[in-house]
Design a protein around this motif. Structure first.
Motif, PDB file in Angstrom:
ATOM      1  N   LEU A  97      44.422  90.135 -30.554  1.00  0.00           N
ATOM      2  CA  LEU A  97      44.062  89.718 -29.801  1.00  0.00           C
ATOM      3  C   LEU A  97      42.317  90.322 -29.197  1.00  0.00           C
ATOM      4  O   LEU A  97      41.263  89.939 -28.569  1.00  0.00           O
ATOM      5  CB  LEU A  97      44.568  90.960 -28.463  1.00  0.00           C
ATOM      6  N   ASP A  98      42.090  91.479 -30.074  1.00  0.00           N
ATOM      7  CA  ASP A  98      40.804  92.304 -29.669  1.00  0.00           C
ATOM      8  C   ASP A  98      39.786  91.206 -30.375  1.00  0.00           C
ATOM      9  O   ASP A  98      38.752  90.854 -30.600  1.00  0.00           O
ATOM     10  CB  ASP A  98      40.474  93.079 -30.594  1.00  0.00           C
ATOM     11  N   PHE A  99      40.350  90.376 -31.869  1.00  0.00           N
ATOM     12  CA  PHE A  99      39.347  89.376 -32.359  1.00  0.00           C
ATOM     13  C   PHE A  99      40.133  87.926 -31.854  1.00  0.00           C
ATOM     14  O   PHE A  99      38.759  86.962 -32.511  1.00  0.00           O
ATOM     15  CB  PHE A  99      38.986  89.333 -34.124  1.00  0.00           C
ATOM     16  N   ASP A 100      39.907  87.802 -31.009  1.00  0.00           N
ATOM     17  CA  ASP A 100      40.245  86.670 -30.090  1.00  0.00           C
ATOM     18  C   ASP A 100      41.341  84.788 -31.131  1.00  0.00           C
ATOM     19  O   ASP A 100      40.776  84.351 -31.033  1.00  0.00           O
ATOM     20  CB  ASP A 100      39.047  85.709 -29.460  1.00  0.00           C
ATOM     21  N   PHE A 101      41.830  86.029 -32.002  1.00  0.00           N
ATOM     22  CA  PHE A 101      42.761  85.305 -32.600  1.00  0.00           C
ATOM     23  C   PHE A 101      43.123  83.707 -31.964  1.00  0.00           C
ATOM     24  O   PHE A 101      43.394  82.465 -32.147  1.00  0.00           O
ATOM     25  CB  PHE A 101      43.535  85.292 -33.245  1.00  0.00           C
ATOM     26  N   ILE A 111      43.788  75.448 -37.708  1.00  0.00           N
ATOM     27  CA  ILE A 111      42.525  75.637 -38.291  1.00  0.00           C
ATOM     28  C   ILE A 111      42.582  76.389 -40.004  1.00  0.00           C
ATOM     29  O   ILE A 111      43.812  77.058 -39.670  1.00  0.00           O
ATOM     30  CB  ILE A 111      41.514  76.825 -37.662  1.00  0.00           C
ATOM     31  N   SER A 112      41.497  76.627 -40.869  1.00  0.00           N
ATOM     32  CA  SER A 112      41.498  77.209 -41.775  1.00  0.00           C
ATOM     33  C   SER A 112      42.092  79.366 -41.640  1.00  0.00           C
ATOM     34  O   SER A 112      40.957  79.139 -40.479  1.00  0.00           O
ATOM     35  CB  SER A 112      41.184  76.899 -43.003  1.00  0.00           C
ATOM     36  N   VAL A 113      42.324  79.690 -42.443  1.00  0.00           N
ATOM     37  CA  VAL A 113      41.991  80.636 -42.229  1.00  0.00           C
ATOM     38  C   VAL A 113      40.961  81.706 -42.283  1.00  0.00           C
ATOM     39  O   VAL A 113      40.703  82.363 -41.253  1.00  0.00           O
ATOM     40  CB  VAL A 113      43.616  82.132 -43.272  1.00  0.00           C
ATOM     41  N   SER A 114      40.447  81.408 -43.513  1.00  0.00           N
ATOM     42  CA  SER A 114      38.868  80.865 -43.500  1.00  0.00           C
ATOM     43  C   SER A 114      37.504  80.961 -42.575  1.00  0.00           C
ATOM     44  O   SER A 114      36.824  81.846 -42.225  1.00  0.00           O
ATOM     45  CB  SER A 114      38.409  80.802 -45.180  1.00  0.00           C
ATOM     46  N   LYS A 118      35.677  83.735 -39.884  1.00  0.00           N
ATOM     47  CA  LYS A 118      34.660  83.344 -39.693  1.00  0.00           C
ATOM     48  C   LYS A 118      34.109  83.587 -38.406  1.00  0.00           C
ATOM     49  O   LYS A 118      32.824  84.290 -37.534  1.00  0.00           O
ATOM     50  CB  LYS A 118      34.191  82.205 -39.948  1.00  0.00           C
ATOM     51  N   LYS A 119      34.860  83.044 -37.143  1.00  0.00           N
ATOM     52  CA  LYS A 119      34.989  82.707 -35.396  1.00  0.00           C
ATOM     53  C   LYS A 119      35.513  84.025 -35.587  1.00  0.00           C
ATOM     54  O   LYS A 119      34.812  84.703 -33.926  1.00  0.00           O
ATOM     55  CB  LYS A 119      35.758  81.424 -35.210  1.00  0.00           C
ATOM     56  N   ALA A 120      36.378  84.458 -35.737  1.00  0.00           N
ATOM     57  CA  ALA A 120      36.265  85.903 -35.328  1.00  0.00           C
ATOM     58  C   ALA A 120      35.485  87.370 -35.410  1.00  0.00           C
ATOM     59  O   ALA A 120      35.962  88.156 -34.956  1.00  0.00           O
ATOM     60  CB  ALA A 120      38.014  86.856 -35.625  1.00  0.00           C
ATOM     61  N   GLY A 121      34.755  87.105 -36.370  1.00  0.00           N
ATOM     62  CA  GLY A 121      33.656  87.546 -37.480  1.00  0.00           C
ATOM     63  C   GLY A 121      34.483  89.349 -37.813  1.00  0.00           C
ATOM     64  O   GLY A 121      34.320  90.177 -37.500  1.00  0.00           O
TER      65      GLY A 121
END
Length: 170
Positions: A97-101, A111-114, A118-121
């Motif tokens: 939730l903090d990183f908007d997954f 979406i790839s995990v990588s 990257k998008k989540a930082g």
């Protein structure tokens, strides 16, 4: 606790509980069919379960029996271990939730995990471990190695900001 474990001796057998689970599951399916409601699945497009009082009573009874059966099969040591790990599982949701997954992953797409990392930082290793833990609870699904998409559980956290906020509040 189900009524089976509340008998005088408090000693329902595994088979008795399993038969009770089967009967209660059949009652739920009968209810769903009688009300023209599709059975729930883990598919992202699965309809939500009914919110009627009758369905809630059926669901509560089945859940109690399932929990009783699980506790008997696992035994007290495994049950206590799982309770002790609950904090780690809640932390997993907090990271996601903090990183908007739940909002980075688009419904109906993978979406790839990588790419998610990257998008989540967030670093790829922590992202993978977080996603793996979530998948053990049927939040997200992996259609091919390294690629995830929403499940019926995780898409709710994409679609409903109020539920997402409530879960994040934990």
């Amino acid at each position: 606790m189900s009524n089976l474990l509340n008998d005088a001796a408090g000693c329902a057998s595994l088979l008795t509980l399993a038969e009770d689970v089967l009967k209660q599951t059949q009652d739920i399916v009968t209810y769903l069919r009688a009300n023209n409601i599709p059975e729930p699945t883990f598919a992202v497009d699965s309809d939500p379960t009914p919110e009627s009082a009758e369905y809630s009573a059926l669901q509560s009874s089945l859940t109690a029996s399932l929990e009783d059966l699980q506790r008997l099969v696992e035994g007290p040591r495994k049950f206590l271990r799982s309770v002790c790990l609950l904090g780690l599982e809640l932390t997993t949701f907090q990271i996601a939730l903090d990183f908007d997954f739940f909002t980075i992953v688009a419904p109906g797409q993978e979406i790839s995990v990588s790419e998610l990392a990257k998008k989540a930082g967030l670093d790829a290793d922590r992202t993978r471990r977080t996603v793996n833990m979530l998948m053990t609870h049927r939040f997200f699904q992996e259609s091919r190695p390294g690629w995830i998409s929403h499940s019926s559980s995780s898409v709710v956290l994409f679609q409903d900001p109020e539920i997402r906020a409530a879960v994040h509040y934990w």
